[in-house]
Structures are given as C-alpha cells and as structure tokens.
Design an enzyme around this catalytic site. Structure first.
Site, PDB file in Angstrom:
ATOM      1  N   CYS A 187      -1.442  -0.723  10.556  1.00 33.33           N
ATOM      2  CA  CYS A 187      -2.493  -1.665  10.925  1.00 33.33           C
ATOM      3  C   CYS A 187      -3.802  -1.340  10.173  1.00 33.33           C
ATOM      4  CB  CYS A 187      -2.681  -1.684  12.436  1.00 33.33           C
ATOM      5  SG  CYS A 187      -3.483  -3.175  13.043  1.00 33.33           S
ATOM      6  N   HIS A 239       3.114  -2.465  15.117  1.00 34.40           N
ATOM      7  CA  HIS A 239       2.961  -1.338  16.032  1.00 34.40           C
ATOM      8  C   HIS A 239       4.264  -1.147  16.805  1.00 34.40           C
ATOM      9  CE1 HIS A 239      -1.332  -0.678  15.567  1.00 34.40           C
ATOM     10  NE2 HIS A 239      -1.562  -1.966  15.743  1.00 34.40           N
TER      11      HIS A 239
END
Length: 489
Positions: A335, A432
């Site tokens: 991310c 994630h």
C-alpha cells in the site's frame, strides 16, 4: 411503541491497552457458541489499523470481534473511526466513509457524532440477542467528559450498563479502579455495575485482599480475575503501541526487516510472516540501520505516505534499502510502502497532510497521485506466478501507474494488481492481508528460497479465539454479565 431493548453490556478500561478488545472478542466467541446472535460495537476508535467491509472502513479490532462472533463485519460496529495523520490531527471515518479531519484542538467536536453512533447502535441491535460494547481509553478522563461518545457518554445515552476492567500486569490496579470511582460524578458512577481484573500472573488467591479493598472503597462487585493469556500475542494487534519484534529466532533461515515508520498502518499484514517458524521478522526502530543481512525488506502500509517517505530518508533507510537491493536482496511494498517504491508520489490536494510531492525510492517504474476517490473493498485475488488464490482487502487513496505495472504480481477481478521490477526482486501491491492465505504465502516465500512450513494461519486464529472463550468462561462470571446485559441500565 418503542422497539424492545436489545441486551447490551459495555466493557470499559481504566486506561488504554488494558485488554478491552481481547475481552470483547473472547466474550463474542463465548456467547456466539452458546447460540446467541452476538454483535460487537465500539462507538469510537482511534487506529490506523483498519478493515474493509462492503459498506466502508472500521477498526480491525472490530473486524476480529465480528469474526469471533461468527458474523460478517459491518460499519455499524464502529461508527466513528479516527485515523491519526499527525500528532495533532486525524482523518474522520464516519459510518465507514471519510467525513473530514479532526484536529486535537477540536477534540470536543466528537460529541457531534453521537446521533450517528446511536443510529448505528440501534441498527446493530436489530435481531441481535446481545451487543457487547467496547470503550476507548479511560472513562475517568474528566477533561474529555463533556462531549464524550466513547465511554460513559455513550453508556448513558444508550442506557447500557458497564463493567470496568483494570490491568494488574502494569501495576497500580487498585488505585486505578478506586481512583476512577472517585473522580466520576454520581450518574456516571452508577452506570458501572462492577469490575474485573485482567492479565493476572501467579496465584489468584493472593489477590483476594485486593478485591476486598476495591469492593469496600467502590461498592462494586467483582466479576472475575482473568489470568494472563499468552496466546493473545497470536491475534492481530489493534494499536501501534503493541508492535514489537518479539524474540529473535537464531535458527531462522529467512530474515525480514521492517522499518518502523510513524504513520504505519494495517501492520497486521506482517502477522502471518511473523508466525512462520523459519522467519525472523525484525521491526527496526528509528535511529537504527536496517540489518545488512536481511533477505527481504518490507515497507508496510502508511496513513501518511509523504511524511513517512521523508522520515525514511531522514533515517538513512533509503540508502540501506538501495544497498540491500544492490546486494541482491528483495523488497516488498504494501500500500503506502508500494507508493514509496515508485519514482514520484504526489498529493496535490493535501489529502494526507500538506499538499506536495516527493521523489520515491525509484525501485519501481510507477508514479502515484493521491486523489479524493478512496478505494475500500474486499477482493479475491490470485498470485500471478503460482496461480494460488486468496482473499484480501484494499484501503487506499490514489492510483499508481507506470511501466512496471505490466509485471503485476497479482490479479483481482479488476485486472492486474500491483507492480514488479524487471528482475522480480522488487514488488509493490495495494492488497492487504494477502499473506493470511497459506498457499499464497508459501508460494511467495518459495521464491525467496524458503520451503513451506505447513502453517495454517487462519485456522490458528480460530483455535486461539476458541481457547480465549474457554479461558474467559473459566475465570469470569459470564452468567452474571449476561444477566446484567439483559437487565439493562
């Protein structure tokens, strides 16, 4: 005629990190396994560890509690989530969606969100047999009481009785419980119907005089003394304060280094790797160089990418990462860490802090621009190199584009995901939770020369939740707690 009241009880703590989240998770599993429709609820959370639901973001602790209750997570379980962006301000997530910023000077504004909190609580209670509410911090912070929605302000508005939990492991538990009683006003004090002690080590019988002291000075009954539950460390942590490297693994065959950036977010991405017996995962604090013998460097998620990128350079970690890569090492960006690995990061609208831009580390041929459209979703994905599949989630601002997107390491239903360098040693992804998939984790680690261990990560989480429920059933008066919830305030 008003609808029937849903039984509910609130777990308060004498301070932060006394184990409230864990107790709520364990109670959710315990009562769910008795056949009750249980729902977790936290009026207000402050954490950069978030979970994606179909309707938006909530704290990951509430997602774990929903899992413990054997139900899907929902934004009504955590209607106010404050995601710190600096020491003096946070992004507001209101019922799952971005709703502006809250500065420390405007902290009393939290009271404005009480209608949405009560709305979510009412919806959550529909069809439920029990709602278990978690407080935040301490209810005895009288300077914050006027507009409180996280503790007794909520309890009184929703008529939910509370139990106050003290952590004996940190010391001063008698003073913290009695002191809380002393500073609360009479109406707040009346909402607390008893206390419990958490994280006790040794012979519980030795604390009998302490229990009597607390009873005598507060009038509160004791609902139990919960011994230390060592397996709690195997469950995802809620707070960055819980982050620690843990014991070194001298015989480990793979070393992973993770720089501890101040805006670190969704750090439970690391938990499945830490659980691998042959992996030594080292969280490197500021002021220390990244170890030169690391096999893999992971740049974790970040709530403030540009600020963390500046810190990374200020610590000299950019030099360490470049040297690591020259030596043939691997780098993975998750991310915000993925964004840092590119050529340029731009935040023209100042969405994560002051507007600006900065060059990235240049290890991936991608550029990132942050925009207002925030991606929050759960997604199925596959590992491009092996075809192994799993479930993950995305929570991020902006998009990353460039030539290295042609070598995407993953695929989702939206197409190729992430980017990889031509030599395959640098990867970046917005996914994630990808390492919670045993097959994906094994496939990725095999590319680093580590044979599969057979670790069943998700099954292990379920087993710990089951054992936690049994632990609480043995040491808490759960029948009295349930009776209190049904009686109401």
């Amino acid at each position: 005629m008003s609808p029937p009241r849903t039984p509910a009880i609130m777990i308060l703590g004498t301070g932060s990190n006394v184990g409230k989240s864990l107790l709520v998770a364990g109670l959710c599993r315990l009562f769910a396994d008795r056949g009750l429709a249980v729902r977790p609820f936290k009026p207000q959370n402050m954490s950069n560890n978030a979970a994606a639901t179909p309707s938006g973001e909530i704290g990951r602790a509430q997602a774990l509690q929903a899992r413990a209750a054997r139900i899907a997570p929902h934004t009504d379980m955590n209607p106010v989530l404050l995601k710190p962006e600096s020491a003096t301000g946070s992004q507001i997530i209101l019922q799952g969606r971005v709703a502006g910023r809250l500065s420390s000077g405007d902290y009393q504004r939290r009271g404005e969100f009480l209608p949405q909190v009560l709305e979510s609580f009412a919806r959550l209670g529909e069809g439920a047999d029990l709602v278990i509410v978690e407080g935040a911090g301490s209810p005895a912070e009288t300077n914050l009481r006027a507009r409180d929605i996280a503790n007794l302000g909520f309890a009184r508005a929703a008529s939910v009785p509370a139990v106050l939990v003290g952590d004996i492991d940190r010391g001063g538990v008698i003073a913290s419980l009695v002191g809380s009683h002393a500073v609360l006003d009479a109406e707040d004090r009346a909402m607390i119907r008893g206390f419990a002690i958490n994280r006790f080590r040794g012979d519980v019988a030795l604390f009998a005089p302490g229990i009597e002291t607390i009873r005598g000075l507060t009038g509160w009954p004791c609902f139990g003394v919960v011994p230390w539950f060592a397996e709690a460390a195997q469950l995802p942590a809620e707070d960055g304060l819980d982050l620690r490297s843990g014991a070194r693994k001298p015989g480990a065959s793979l070393k992973i280094a993770v720089p501890m950036l101040p805006g670190i977010a969704n750090f439970d991405d690391l938990d499945p790797l830490r659980a691998e017996p042959a992996i030594d995962l080292m969280l490197v604090p500021r002021g220390q160089a990244l170890p030169g013998d690391a096999d893999l460097v992971i740049l974790p998620g970040s709530k403030t990418t540009l600020r963390d990128l500046a810190v990374l350079r200020g610590e000299g970690w950019d030099i360490d990462i470049a040297a690591h890569h020259r030596r043939g090492g691997h780098v993975l960006g998750l991310c915000g860490g993925y964004q840092m690995l590119g050529r340029l990061v731009r935040d023209p609208l100042g969405l994560e802090g002051p507007a600006g831009e900065a060059p990235g580390l240049g290890l991936l041929d991608v550029d990132t621009v942050l925009d207002r459209d925030k991606t929050v979703r759960q997604t199925a994905f596959s590992h491009a190199a092996s075809g192994c599949a799993g479930l993950a989630y995305e929570i991020h601002l902006g998009r990353s584009e460039g030539a290295d997107r042609a070598h995407a390491p993953f695929r989702t239903d939206s197409g190729p995901e992430g980017a990889a360098s031509r030599d395959g040693r640098v990867l970046g992804t917005y996914l994630h939770g990808l390492f919670a998939s045993d097959s994906v984790r094994a496939a990725y680690l095999s590319g680093l020369g580590l044979a599969g261990s057979g670790l069943a990560y998700e099954a292990g989480i379920e087993a710990v939740l089951d054992r936690l429920a049994g632990h609480l059933e043995r040491h808490l008066d759960t029948e009295a707690l349930l009776s209190l919830a049904r009686q109401g305030a």
